[in-house]
Design an enzyme around this catalytic site. Structure first.
Site, PDB file in Angstrom:
ATOM      1  N   TYR A  60     -13.045  10.695  -0.702  1.00  0.00           N
ATOM      2  CA  TYR A  60     -13.269   9.584  -1.527  1.00  0.00           C
ATOM      3  C   TYR A  60     -14.461   8.715  -1.165  1.00  0.00           C
ATOM      4  O   TYR A  60     -14.440   7.853  -0.144  1.00  0.00           O
ATOM      5  CB  TYR A  60     -12.011   8.551  -1.643  1.00  0.00           C
ATOM      6  N   HIS A 142      -5.277  18.639   1.496  1.00  0.00           N
ATOM      7  CA  HIS A 142      -6.080  18.220  -0.048  1.00  0.00           C
ATOM      8  C   HIS A 142      -6.160  19.448  -0.813  1.00  0.00           C
ATOM      9  O   HIS A 142      -7.114  20.207  -0.406  1.00  0.00           O
ATOM     10  CB  HIS A 142      -7.165  17.369   0.432  1.00  0.00           C
TER      11      HIS A 142
END
Length: 328
Positions: A60, A142
């Site tokens: 991110y 992830h």
């Protein structure tokens, strides 16, 4: 009616989270830049609203979200909140910057997909350094479907070792596909993941998690963190124009039923996942204090039982969909 500041158990993890969590992708500069000051103010407002679950990831903003999360959370009592981050992508100098969704990322770095044991251990060290905190509560694998054999064979085993050593409290998955998550739960060696962050697959517009994945979670005591409940803005008019015709019709019908009940469609969207017993909490992204205030208000908005009944009767929700508690 759901209250965002209600504190509940996160499945079998021993962790306690608020019903409303803050997803921190936007504070990494998702689609548009966010200043350090605005990022801090957003976390501050979430805290004031009772949010005690915060979810970030190295990718991110290529480390920026984790850095901002740590800066905002360090003054808080460490046992008063749950912090999640992810493994699977290392942020490296000269790494391939393949994601144009991040506005103004730090120069000269990019993500590299790597689920090896060495990469997992390095990723955890890097995340702790960026966060400036002493521990991570929940670690998600992830997007394990990006390299499933390595994610299951190496990354999960490394996280299981960290869990057994007490370095992390819970092992999780961060996924966009319910079938991939169900496969992982079945194939991971015991005790398996403790929880799963499922994005966009148990929502008013997509219940693909309902048939197999969510019942499996109930059977195994795996808590679900529901994310992507607004479907990337599809329930709002400007984004609807870009949807396929069948989806536009579905959204129009959903809006009409919500209008009859005097319920904002986004209120129904954020409350819907709580009907399923596997779902412990819902993540909402925010890039400003006003956005997290809006999500908290939508979560608390009264919804009459007739709204859910009409969605059932219209076929917009499968007949076997469990429904949230209502105001009557």
């Amino acid at each position: 009616m759901v209250k965002g500041d209600e504190i509940v158990e996160l499945g079998r993890t021993g962790l306690r989270v608020s019903r409303l969590g803050l997803g921190l992708a936007s504070l990494g500069g998702l689609f548009e830049p966010v200043s350090d000051e605005q990022a801090a103010a957003t976390v501050d407002r979430a805290w004031q609203l009772g949010v005690r679950l915060f979810d970030t990831a190295p990718v991110y903003g290529y480390g920026r979200s984790e850095t901002r999360a740590g800066r905002a959370l360090r003054p808080r009592p460490r046992d008063d909140y749950v912090l999640c981050t992810k493994i699977g992508r290392l942020i490296e100098p000269g790494g391939p910057a393949t994601q144009p969704i991040w506005a103004d990322p730090p120069p000269g770095v990019g993500p590299r997909l790597d689920f090896s044991r060495a990469a997992v251990l390095r990723s955890v060290e890097d995340s702790l350094a960026r966060l400036g905190l002493d521990r991570i509560d929940v670690l998600h694998v992830h997007d394990p479907d990006e390299d499933y054999p390595a994610a299951l064979g190496e990354a999960y085993r490394a996280l299981d070792d960290l869990r057994r050593a007490g370095v992390v409290r819970a092992v999780s998955l961060g996924v966009n596909h319910a079938d991939a998550a169900a496969r992982f739960l079945r194939e991971a060696p015991p005790p398996g993941p403790d929880c799963v962050l499922l994005a966009g697959r148990y929502t008013l517009l997509d219940q693909s998690g309902l048939a197999d994945f969510l019942p499996l979670c109930v059977t195994r005591g795996v808590a679900v963190i529901a994310a992507g409940v607004f479907q990337g803005g599809l329930l709002t008019q400007p984004r609807t124009r870009n949807a396929p015709p069948a989806m536009r019709e579905r959204i129009a019908a959903l809006r009409a039923i919500c209008a009859e009940a005097d319920v904002p469609p986004l209120a129904a969207a954020i409350q819907f996942p709580f009907g399923h017993p596997a779902v412990a909490t819902v993540l909402a992204g925010a890039r400003s204090p006003a956005e997290i205030e809006t999500s908290a208000a939508l979560l608390a908005h009264p919804i009459p039982a007739r709204l859910w009944e009409r969605l059932h009767a219209s076929g917009l929700l499968p007949a076997d969909t469990p429904l949230p508690a209502t105001c009557g």
